[in-house]
Design a protein around this motif. Structure first.
Motif, PDB file in Angstrom:
ATOM      1  N   THR A  34       0.838  -1.195   0.000  1.00 54.20           N
ATOM      2  CA  THR A  34       0.000   0.000   0.000  1.00 54.20           C
ATOM      3  C   THR A  34       0.874   1.248   0.000  1.00 54.20           C
ATOM      4  O   THR A  34       2.002   1.240   0.490  1.00 54.20           O
ATOM      5  N   TRP A  35       0.320   2.294  -0.552  1.00 50.88           N
ATOM      6  CA  TRP A  35       0.953   3.621  -0.478  1.00 50.88           C
ATOM      7  C   TRP A  35      -0.164   4.622  -0.248  1.00 50.88           C
ATOM      8  O   TRP A  35      -1.240   4.542  -0.854  1.00 50.88           O
ATOM      9  N   GLN A  36       0.092   5.581   0.643  1.00 48.86           N
ATOM     10  CA  GLN A  36      -0.879   6.638   0.857  1.00 48.86           C
ATOM     11  C   GLN A  36      -0.194   7.911   1.350  1.00 48.86           C
ATOM     12  O   GLN A  36       0.886   7.859   1.940  1.00 48.86           O
ATOM     13  N   ALA A  37      -0.835   9.028   1.051  1.00 49.11           N
ATOM     14  CA  ALA A  37      -0.322  10.339   1.448  1.00 49.11           C
ATOM     15  C   ALA A  37      -1.507  11.222   1.845  1.00 49.11           C
ATOM     16  O   ALA A  37      -2.640  11.009   1.404  1.00 49.11           O
ATOM     17  N   SER A  38      -1.236  12.211   2.688  1.00 54.47           N
ATOM     18  CA  SER A  38      -2.303  13.086   3.167  1.00 54.47           C
ATOM     19  C   SER A  38      -2.704  14.083   2.089  1.00 54.47           C
ATOM     20  O   SER A  38      -1.882  14.529   1.283  1.00 54.47           O
ATOM     21  N   PHE A  39      -3.990  14.454   2.080  1.00 53.41           N
ATOM     22  CA  PHE A  39      -4.484  15.447   1.126  1.00 53.41           C
ATOM     23  C   PHE A  39      -5.391  16.482   1.795  1.00 53.41           C
ATOM     24  O   PHE A  39      -5.782  17.465   1.164  1.00 53.41           O
ATOM     25  N   ALA A  40      -5.733  16.273   3.063  1.00 50.18           N
ATOM     26  CA  ALA A  40      -6.568  17.231   3.794  1.00 50.18           C
ATOM     27  C   ALA A  40      -6.477  16.896   5.275  1.00 50.18           C
ATOM     28  O   ALA A  40      -5.879  15.898   5.673  1.00 50.18           O
ATOM     29  N   GLY A  41      -7.077  17.769   6.094  1.00 51.16           N
ATOM     30  CA  GLY A  41      -7.082  17.510   7.527  1.00 51.16           C
ATOM     31  C   GLY A  41      -6.545  18.674   8.331  1.00 51.16           C
ATOM     32  O   GLY A  41      -6.505  19.822   7.866  1.00 51.16           O
ATOM     33  N   ASP A  42      -6.108  18.386   9.553  1.00 54.60           N
ATOM     34  CA  ASP A  42      -5.603  19.396  10.475  1.00 54.60           C
ATOM     35  C   ASP A  42      -4.336  20.045   9.917  1.00 54.60           C
ATOM     36  O   ASP A  42      -3.319  19.381   9.725  1.00 54.60           O
ATOM     37  N   LYS A  43      -4.383  21.352   9.665  1.00 55.21           N
ATOM     38  CA  LYS A  43      -3.237  22.057   9.083  1.00 55.21           C
ATOM     39  C   LYS A  43      -2.067  22.153  10.055  1.00 55.21           C
ATOM     40  O   LYS A  43      -0.925  22.396   9.628  1.00 55.21           O
ATOM     41  N   ASN A  44      -2.339  21.972  11.341  1.00 52.51           N
ATOM     42  CA  ASN A  44      -1.264  22.044  12.331  1.00 52.51           C
ATOM     43  C   ASN A  44      -0.540  20.711  12.526  1.00 52.51           C
ATOM     44  O   ASN A  44       0.442  20.658  13.269  1.00 52.51           O
ATOM     45  N   ARG A  45      -1.021  19.673  11.863  1.00 53.15           N
ATOM     46  CA  ARG A  45      -0.366  18.373  11.955  1.00 53.15           C
ATOM     47  C   ARG A  45       0.487  18.153  10.714  1.00 53.15           C
ATOM     48  O   ARG A  45       0.158  18.614   9.613  1.00 53.15           O
ATOM     49  N   PRO A  46       1.630  17.446  10.852  1.00 52.80           N
ATOM     50  CA  PRO A  46       2.497  17.222   9.685  1.00 52.80           C
ATOM     51  C   PRO A  46       1.824  16.355   8.630  1.00 52.80           C
ATOM     52  O   PRO A  46       1.004  15.480   8.941  1.00 52.80           O
TER      53      PRO A  46
END
Length: 262
Positions: A164-176
């Motif tokens: 699997t591969w995944q990356a963030s695209f939204a969410g808490d802006k204060n989290r890396p």
């Protein structure tokens, strides 16, 4: 005499076919893409982490549900984690412990190969920021892709893997942000009567900080069938051979997987 020989030969042939069917059924009990409804209860206990105080530990219980559609061509798997994270405060020496729901994830596999001896699928996956506490999740929506294969040409030895591969695209802006891959090779050696040796460690590669963890595992499992339900119980110690950063050093992976007729 000829009739007796034919009769005995017929009994032996039926017994051999039954043994082959039983071996094939035992092999399919570990197939993540099997054309059957599955409910898994799995636990991963990590009593020791690298580059961390001895008081630090992790424990995650996974509840996974898989549902095939379109005659097994599509399979939806949803995973719900409940975790405990214990991290000592270096300044005070007090162990901070958080537990609760983690980040849920799901993937939809299109099985482009679906044979008794080989199953392969690929499809999208998504992780939702459902964690009850910061230490239990990323705080980000993540998307990616999953590929899974299971090869069962031999009734004795089966193998495959989940990548699997995944990356963030939204969410808490204060989290890396996140960007990582996971590879889970699995291998099963049937010993007979439903007992088997197994390994299914998960190798994790974090592309954001160049950390990684490569464990190896060897455990034992038992497949039982009660009426039409298949029960698969296992326990598997794992030891991390290569790592960078704070990673699980030793862990015990155990669980019970249930398969129901579709």
């Amino acid at each position: 005499m000829k009739k007796i020989i034919l009769f005995v030969g017929g009994i032996l042939a039926v017994g051999l076919l039954h043994a082959q069917d039983k071996a094939a059924s035992d092999a399919q009990a570990n197939n993540p893409l099997a054309n059957s409804i599955a409910l898994n209860f799995q636990n991963n206990y990590v009593p020791k982490l690298t580059n961390a105080p001895y008081e630090a530990y992790l424990n995650t219980t996974w509840i996974r549900y898989a549902q095939p559609f379109v005659k097994g061509k599509l399979l939806l798997r949803v995973s719900v984690p409940f975790s405990t994270v214990a991290v000592p405060n270096v300044a005070t020496g007090i162990v901070n412990t958080e537990n609760g729901l983690g980040d849920m994830n799901a993937f939809l596999s299109y099985n482009f190969v679906s044979k008794p001896t080989a199953t392969m699928g690929v499809g999208p996956m998504v992780t939702a920021p459902t964690a009850a506490e910061n230490l239990l999740g990323s705080g980000k929506w993540q998307g990616g892709v999953a590929f899974v294969a299971f090869i069962a040409k031999s009734p004795v030895f089966q193998f495959g893997g989940l990548a699997t591969w995944q990356a963030s695209f939204a969410g808490d802006k204060n989290r890396p942000s996140t960007n990582f891959a996971a590879i889970q090779p699995f291998y099963f050696w049937q010993l007979g009567k439903g007992t088997y040796l197994r390994g299914a460690p998960t190798w994790v590669f974090n592309f954001k900080d160049d950390s990684y963890s490569i464990p190896l595992g060897l455990g034992i499992g038992q497949v039982l069938k009660m009426e039409k339900t298949v029960f698969n119980l296992f326990v598997e110690p794992q030891y991390t051979m290569l790592h960078k950063g704070t990673q699980p050093q030793f862990q015990v992976f155990m669980g019970i997987n249930l398969q129901f007729p579709n």
